[in-house]
Design a protein around this motif. Structure first.
Motif, short mmCIF file in Angstrom:
data_model
loop_
_atom_site.label_atom_id
_atom_site.label_comp_id
_atom_site.label_asym_id
_atom_site.label_seq_id
_atom_site.Cartn_x
_atom_site.Cartn_y
_atom_site.Cartn_z
N GLU A 1 42.46 17.03 32.25
CA GLU A 1 43.52 16.25 32.86
C GLU A 1 43.23 16.05 34.34
O GLU A 1 42.87 17.00 35.04
CB GLU A 1 44.87 16.95 32.68
CG GLU A 1 45.29 17.02 31.22
CD GLU A 1 46.68 17.57 31.02
OE1 GLU A 1 47.29 17.22 29.98
OE2 GLU A 1 47.16 18.33 31.88
N VAL A 2 43.38 14.81 34.79
CA VAL A 2 43.17 14.46 36.19
C VAL A 2 44.55 14.28 36.80
O VAL A 2 45.21 13.25 36.61
CB VAL A 2 42.31 13.19 36.32
CG1 VAL A 2 41.96 12.95 37.78
CG2 VAL A 2 41.05 13.31 35.48
N HIS A 3 45.01 15.28 37.50
CA HIS A 3 46.40 15.31 37.94
C HIS A 3 46.67 14.26 39.02
O HIS A 3 45.85 14.03 39.91
CB HIS A 3 46.78 16.70 38.44
CG HIS A 3 46.89 17.70 37.33
ND1 HIS A 3 47.95 17.69 36.45
CD2 HIS A 3 46.06 18.69 36.91
CE1 HIS A 3 47.79 18.66 35.57
NE2 HIS A 3 46.65 19.28 35.82
N SER A 4 47.83 13.63 38.88
CA SER A 4 48.33 12.63 39.83
C SER A 4 47.43 11.42 39.94
O SER A 4 47.41 10.74 40.97
CB SER A 4 48.53 13.26 41.23
OG SER A 4 49.42 14.35 41.15
N ASP A 5 46.67 11.13 38.88
CA ASP A 5 45.81 9.94 38.89
C ASP A 5 46.22 9.02 37.75
O ASP A 5 46.79 9.46 36.74
CB ASP A 5 44.34 10.33 38.75
CG ASP A 5 43.42 9.43 39.57
OD1 ASP A 5 43.85 8.30 39.89
OD2 ASP A 5 42.30 9.85 39.89
N GLY A 6 45.92 7.73 37.93
CA GLY A 6 46.35 6.72 36.98
C GLY A 6 45.31 6.39 35.93
O GLY A 6 44.38 7.14 35.67
N HIS A 7 45.46 5.19 35.36
CA HIS A 7 44.66 4.82 34.21
C HIS A 7 43.17 4.78 34.53
O HIS A 7 42.35 5.27 33.75
CB HIS A 7 45.12 3.45 33.68
CG HIS A 7 44.43 3.03 32.42
ND1 HIS A 7 44.54 3.73 31.25
CD2 HIS A 7 43.60 1.98 32.17
CE1 HIS A 7 43.82 3.13 30.31
NE2 HIS A 7 43.24 2.07 30.83
N GLY A 8 42.81 4.20 35.66
CA GLY A 8 41.40 4.12 36.02
C GLY A 8 40.84 5.37 36.65
O GLY A 8 39.63 5.46 36.91
N MET A 9 41.71 6.36 36.91
CA MET A 9 41.30 7.62 37.55
C MET A 9 40.46 7.36 38.80
O MET A 9 39.44 8.00 39.05
CB MET A 9 40.57 8.52 36.54
CG MET A 9 41.48 8.95 35.40
SD MET A 9 40.69 10.00 34.15
CE MET A 9 39.76 8.75 33.22
N ARG A 10 40.90 6.39 39.61
CA ARG A 10 40.14 5.94 40.78
C ARG A 10 40.16 6.96 41.91
O ARG A 10 39.20 7.04 42.69
CB ARG A 10 40.67 4.59 41.26
CG ARG A 10 40.44 3.46 40.26
CD ARG A 10 40.96 2.14 40.78
NE ARG A 10 40.72 1.05 39.84
CZ ARG A 10 41.54 0.73 38.85
NH1 ARG A 10 42.68 1.39 38.70
NH2 ARG A 10 41.26 -0.26 38.03
N GLN A 11 41.24 7.72 42.03
CA GLN A 11 41.30 8.69 43.13
C GLN A 11 40.25 9.79 42.97
O GLN A 11 39.81 10.39 43.95
CB GLN A 11 42.69 9.33 43.18
CG GLN A 11 43.82 8.37 43.52
CD GLN A 11 45.15 9.09 43.55
OE1 GLN A 11 45.30 10.11 44.23
NE2 GLN A 11 46.13 8.57 42.82
N HIS A 12 39.85 10.04 41.74
CA HIS A 12 38.89 11.11 41.46
C HIS A 12 37.70 10.58 40.67
O HIS A 12 37.14 11.28 39.82
CB HIS A 12 39.59 12.25 40.70
CG HIS A 12 40.72 12.87 41.45
ND1 HIS A 12 42.02 12.40 41.35
CD2 HIS A 12 40.75 13.91 42.32
CE1 HIS A 12 42.81 13.13 42.12
NE2 HIS A 12 42.07 14.04 42.73
N ARG A 13 37.32 9.36 40.97
CA ARG A 13 36.25 8.74 40.17
C ARG A 13 34.95 9.52 40.26
O ARG A 13 34.21 9.62 39.27
CB ARG A 13 36.04 7.28 40.60
CG ARG A 13 35.47 7.09 41.99
CD ARG A 13 35.38 5.62 42.33
NE ARG A 13 36.70 5.03 42.50
CZ ARG A 13 36.93 3.74 42.69
NH1 ARG A 13 35.92 2.88 42.72
NH2 ARG A 13 38.15 3.28 42.85
N GLY A 14 34.64 10.09 41.45
CA GLY A 14 33.40 10.86 41.59
C GLY A 14 33.40 12.08 40.70
O GLY A 14 32.40 12.38 40.03
N GLU A 15 34.52 12.81 40.68
CA GLU A 15 34.61 13.99 39.83
C GLU A 15 34.55 13.62 38.35
O GLU A 15 33.90 14.32 37.56
CB GLU A 15 35.92 14.73 40.10
CG GLU A 15 35.97 15.43 41.46
CD GLU A 15 36.62 14.58 42.54
OE1 GLU A 15 37.12 15.14 43.52
OE2 GLU A 15 36.60 13.34 42.40
N VAL A 16 35.21 12.52 37.97
CA VAL A 16 35.20 12.12 36.57
C VAL A 16 33.79 11.76 36.12
O VAL A 16 33.32 12.20 35.05
CB VAL A 16 36.16 10.93 36.34
CG1 VAL A 16 35.99 10.36 34.94
CG2 VAL A 16 37.60 11.37 36.56
#
Length: 249
Positions: free
Chosen positions: A187-202
């Motif tokens: 789970e990528v907390h506090s991130d939306g559909h594109g998970m853009r805030q944590h794109r590097g980690e994803v």
């Protein structure tokens, strides 16, 4: 063996991202789509999927990894036709025809995540990655899971996703885990559909999982722990900020 699929002349593989002299494994990146549509493939969905393809090609080039974007016939899932899944199945057959006996990973975004999970039954498929998989209401309890037995399955979802309900992917992951121990969900907390805030980690997480599953590299500790943990812990594993930065987490 899966049923032979004939998706038609317009489904195709995009040019390989990275071109190793010897191909030892292939990732098929499956873009998103729409629930119902007769329109052609979405240029926006392909643009959204290209960075992941490039990241995986760069991470796995030394291992002989080839990465292809799948070019669907159209953008619609279209109910029971499940066209995106059919095109993904065709793409696996095409990889086998081109490259022979190499392991294949299906990595899908949005509705491509659902297609990756659905199309995993071919004997060439090993790891399956679903990023923010889109599921219609009720599908989490009805989607087939037997095709995922013997695969390595990673699901990643932002907790603030307003397009694809993360609770549906959790419920599906619970069912998959019962059939297949090699299943984890982050789970990528506090991130939306594109998970853009944590794109590097994803992307780092996906690369770690894919290379570990295809080529036997040791998984990062967080991935190994998520695979080993019983539900719900291994299905609600938080993706740590900075995962993959300056080393493996």
């Amino acid at each position: 063996m899966t049923q032979q699929v004939e998706p038609g002349p317009t489904a195709r593989l995009g040019r390989a991202v990275g071109a190793p002299a010897t191909v030892n494994g292939v990732v098929l990146v499956l873009p998103g789509g729409e629930p119902e549509s007769a329109r052609g493939p979405s240029p926006w969905a392909y643009a959204a999927a290209r960075p992941l393809a490039r990241e995986l090609a760069a991470a796995g080039g030394s291992e002989g990894l080839a990465v292809h974007l799948v070019r669907y016939r159209g953008r619609g899932w279209n109910g029971g036709a499940a066209r995106l899944a059919a095109d993904a199945q065709w793409a696996v057959e095409e990889v086998v025809r081109r490259y022979g006996d190499v392991p294949v990973c299906l990595a899908g975004l949005d509705m491509g995540g659902r297609a990756a999970l659905r199309a995993a039954g071919h004997e060439a498929v090993g790891p399956v990655v679903a990023l923010a998989p889109w599921l219609p209401g009720g599908a989490a309890d009805e989607e087939p899971v037997r095709q995922l037995v013997g695969r390595q399955v990673l699901i990643v979802h932002g907790t603030d996703d307003g397009r694809a309900d993360p609770e549906l992917s959790f419920r599906l992951a619970e069912r998959v885990k019962k059939a297949n121990r090699d299943t984890c969900r982050f789970e990528v907390h506090s991130d939306g559909h594109g998970m853009r805030q944590h794109r590097g980690e994803v992307r780092a997480l996906v690369a770690d999982f894919v290379l570990g599953s295809l080529f036997g590299r040791p998984y990062a500790r967080a991935v190994a722990d998520a695979l080993a943990a019983p539900p719900p812990l291994g299905l609600r594993m938080p993706l740590a900020s900075g995962f993959g930065a300056g080393g493996r987490s």
